[in-house]
Design an enzyme around this catalytic site. Structure first.
Site, short mmCIF file in Angstrom:
data_model
loop_
_atom_site.label_atom_id
_atom_site.label_comp_id
_atom_site.label_asym_id
_atom_site.label_seq_id
_atom_site.Cartn_x
_atom_site.Cartn_y
_atom_site.Cartn_z
CG HIS A 158 18.11 4.83 -8.48
ND1 HIS A 158 19.33 4.50 -9.03
CD2 HIS A 158 17.51 3.65 -8.16
CE1 HIS A 158 19.46 3.17 -9.03
NE2 HIS A 158 18.38 2.65 -8.52
CB CYS A 182 24.06 -0.25 -8.95
SG CYS A 182 22.98 -1.53 -8.28
CD GLU A 237 -1.58 -2.35 1.91
OE1 GLU A 237 -2.47 -3.11 2.34
OE2 GLU A 237 -0.35 -2.60 2.03
#
Length: 758
Positions: free
Chosen positions: A688, A637, A17
């Site tokens: 990102h 990364c 959620e």
């Protein structure tokens, strides 16, 4: 009476959620009030699920990252953001994911990422405890027996970075009064116990950091609350005496990864101090062997009586929420597992057994013993053919035919790439149409042929887009892949998969780690036909894209009945077969992603060599069976690599791509003292963040990189895969990247052309 408590609960919700609420807020399709409402609902649900505990954590919930929450609570907001919107939620998300976002890195040795605090000579701290105090009031209205959770001051400083020549520890004297003010505010709210996390205690502490811990807790000991000092993720070892004698009311240790600490700790623990033992593994999903645990716990309970508390080893942030949702998981494997809610039930069984005797929970203990025995004797766990294949593996399997200098010339001749070749890390945006087709196929609403045709159409579109952009080395875009680990696990024996086993990686990014329950092998080729199709569409080289064995291991829930090194070697052999099949099918560049290599590094340096030996061996087994002309890439990364760069060089990949844009190429400073021998692609596009870099910014980054790496060995690429982004963002960013490469080539004299210098 033994007490129970928890160090933290998953934030995302059983149905993710929080993820969906965050993304709707970021897209401005829902207001802040709706996001805050979701947060309240999730906290209420989490507290309800923990209502059998004697003490329940409050303050473990976060909209993005608990370390960033701590920075905002302490008023440590980077100066470049302070003038925008103060300490608002908008500023919070700007620091997390905006144009000038804070650096992101891994939380100790987990797959959770945190936003790195920034310090300078001008840093000052001011308390803003309102969000935490509000959560405490929420909890009180629901009858929750609250235990606020704070990140400790010394670990907070250790996790940060200085943006100038100042040292983080220089700020301790300024930070401690703010923590004191915070503890006073909590006491005013009626709080008795406060959990302060100092996981730094399980690392190699330099003397000045050990002294800082002593100063910190002697300073805070006068606070009108009881402090439970929590360490986790490992063993205290030489820090045992320090931890035991800090002036706090209680100490929590990780008794899963640091059980060897218990006996020496009991010998030095002051007689009035509470000892909390983390007896349930908070980082893996296997059931606890409750009878075995009680065997060693019962004498401790008799010795400590009401000074013994039980908890999971660490926050349950690192495991999924509820196993009961997994209705499609194989029943036998299901019986071996425990997610967050089930781990809390295990905790209650252990406490009841200690408080009332094993007969009080005889049924639960018997059921647990049946499940443990089932796993131990299951024939699906052990595969003799896998063990035989490993035993027969050639000792030279991890060695390339020729050294890099020889290979590089052969690869340059075959590939004929320009100076500063451009490529991407692998994935392209996962559009709604891709997800719709994958969902329809999973639900058997379309057949295999229809699904494959749809994925081929997506691959063709991706190839066409890359050619139009002018990229030099293409990828097929990974339209057919749901996740870089799960996808491969689905094609390997020894893996199982949950439907709802999501855990938070950072912000709204959730991952669903596969479950490695048995010996691993590859029944058939996985990616070959997709790559063969992609290469048929273009004359430019298309990279084969694979996930490496160490990342498959570290981003899965791994079986705990054999050494991780053994499981990793099994993965390496399985993926080696895939590499060789790709090469035979005409794929000349193969990228094997090892994003999680650094993540698995033990917290103690004395254990690094052992881990790196088998991890690098696994990569080499996987990668190094190819011919000289085949170019092997790897990608890593969001981790600090400087301290293991010599080991990364031992992997002997022809090209490595790493994250450097968010750190402004500072990671490359390692090359001042270490001359990386092969080719490298320092990422110039932070995928990102939704902010789009321009060619000038990218050029500046590559020019910085050229101070450390010869230009003939530099590639230009994004930091990571483009799966989370939209095409509307990707196209201009990659166009700028290609423009950067073209302008840099024009600035290099012709005599430095790649064909003459590699």
């Amino acid at each position: 009476m033994v007490k129970t408590h928890n160090l933290g609960f998953p934030r995302i919700g059983a149905n993710r959620e929080l993820k969906f609420a965050l993304e709707a807020y970021w897209k401005q399709t829902t207001p802040e009030d709706a996001l805050q409402s979701t947060g309240r609902q999730l906290r209420a649900q989490n507290w309800q699920w923990q209502n059998t505990l004697d003490l329940t954590p409050v303050g473990d919930f976060s909209f993005y990252d608990h370390v960033l929450d701590t920075s905002f609570m302490l008023g440590n907001i980077p100066a470049r953001f302070q003038a925008q919107h103060g300490a608002s939620l908008e500023t919070y998300f700007e620091v997390a994911r905006g144009r000038a976002a804070g650096q992101m890195t891994k939380w100790f040795d987990t797959n959770y990422h945190y936003i790195v605090p920034e310090f300078s000579q001008n840093t000052h701290f001011t308390l803003n405890a309102a969000p935490l105090l509000a959560q405490i009031e929420e909890a009180k209205t629901q009858g929750v027996r609250t235990k606020p959770v704070l990140l400790g001051p010394v670990t907070y400083l250790a996790l940060g970075k200085s943006t100038d020549t100042s040292q983080a520890l220089d700020l301790l004297d300024a930070l401690l009064p703010v923590y004191g003010e915070l503890l006073n505010a909590l006491a005013a709210q009626g709080i008795e116990w406060v959990q302060i996390d100092e996981p730094l205690l399980v690392t190699d502490l330099a003397p000045e950091w050990a002294h800082a811990l002593s100063i910190a807790y002697h300073t805070l000991k006068s606070a009108p609350v009881k402090i439970l000092l929590a360490s986790y993720f490992g063993s205290l070892q030489e820090n045992t005496y320090l931890a035991a004698n800090l002036p706090v009311a209680g100490l929590h240790i990780d008794a899963v990864r640091g059980r060897q600490d218990i006996t020496p700790l009991l010998n030095v623990l002051p007689p009035h101090r509470v000892l909390s033992l983390g007896v349930i593994d908070g980082r893996n999903i296997w059931k606890t062997d409750l009878n075995e645990t009680l065997d060693w716990l019962e004498p401790i309970a008799q010795r400590l009586n009401n000074r013994l508390w039980l908890a999971p080893s660490c926050s349950l942030l690192h495991v999924p929420v509820d196993l009961n949702k997994e209705t499609q998981l194989d029943p036998e494997i299901h019986s071996w597992l425990a997610f967050a809610k089930q781990k809390l039930h295990e905790l209650q069984v252990l406490a009841k057994a200690l408080n009332e005797g094993r007969q009080a929970v005889a049924t639960e203990l018997n059921n647990n013993q049946v499940a443990s025995a089932s796993r131990l004797r299951s024939t699906r766990v052990h595969n003799p053919s896998v063990k035989l294949a490993l035993a027969n593996l050639n000792t030279n399997a991890g060695t390339r035919q020729s050294p890099y200098a020889v290979r590089a010339k052969k690869q340059a001749s075959r590939l004929n790439l320009p100076l500063f070749p451009t490529t991407t890390i692998g994935s392209f945006p996962q559009t709604p149409e891709i997800r719709r087709q994958r969902k329809a196929f999973r639900k058997q609403e379309i057949d295999v042929a229809t699904y494959e045709a749809a994925m081929q159409a997506e691959i063709a579109s991706c190839i066409q887009a890359q050619e139009a952009l002018g990229l030099d080395v293409l990828v097929h875009g990974e339209a057919e892949r749901n996740d870089m680990v799960e996808y491969f696990g689905e094609h390997l024996e020894g893996f199982a998969f949950s439907q709802f086993g999501w855990v938070q990686s950072y912000g709204s990014r959730c991952v669903k780690p596969p479950i490695i329950y048995g010996d691993i092998q590859r029944p058939k080729a996985i990616t070959v036909e997709w790559m063969r199709y992609a290469q048929s569409l273009t004359q430019r080289p298309v990279k084969g894209m694979l996930t490496g064995p160490v990342t498959l291991l570290n981003w899965s829930f791994v079986r705990n009945d054999q050494p991780r090194a053994t499981t990793c070697r099994q993965l390496a052999l399985a993926m080696r077969n895939e590499v060789l099949d790709l090469e035979r099918a005409g794929t000349h560049i193969i990228q094997i992603d090892e994003a999680a290599l650094r993540e698995g590094l033990p917290l103690r340096k004395a254990q690094w060599q052992s881990y790196l030996n088998w991890a690098i061996e696994a990569f080499r087994i996987c990668a190094n069976g190819v011919q000289d002309e085949t170019q092997i890439h790897t990608h890593m990364c969001y981790s600090e690599f400087n301290d293991i760069m010599p080991f990364i060089a031992q992997m002997d990949a022809d090209v490595i791509t790493i994250e450097t844009s968010r750190s402004n190429m500072k990671l490359l400073e390692a090359f001042k003292d270490f001359h990386y021998p092969n080719e490298i692609g320092p990422g110039v596009y932070d995928i990102h963040s939704p902010t789009l870099p321009d060619a000038a910014q990218m050029t500046a980054l590559i020019e910085k990189a050229a101070q450390y790496i010869p230009v003939e060995r530099l590639w230009i690429n994004p930091d990571c895969g483009l799966k989370p982004r939209q095409w509307a963002e990707v196209n201009p960013a990659l166009r700028a990247m290609v423009q950067t490469a073209q302008s840099l080539r024009e600035s290099i004299p012709q005599r430095q052309a790649r064909s003459a210098t590699v």
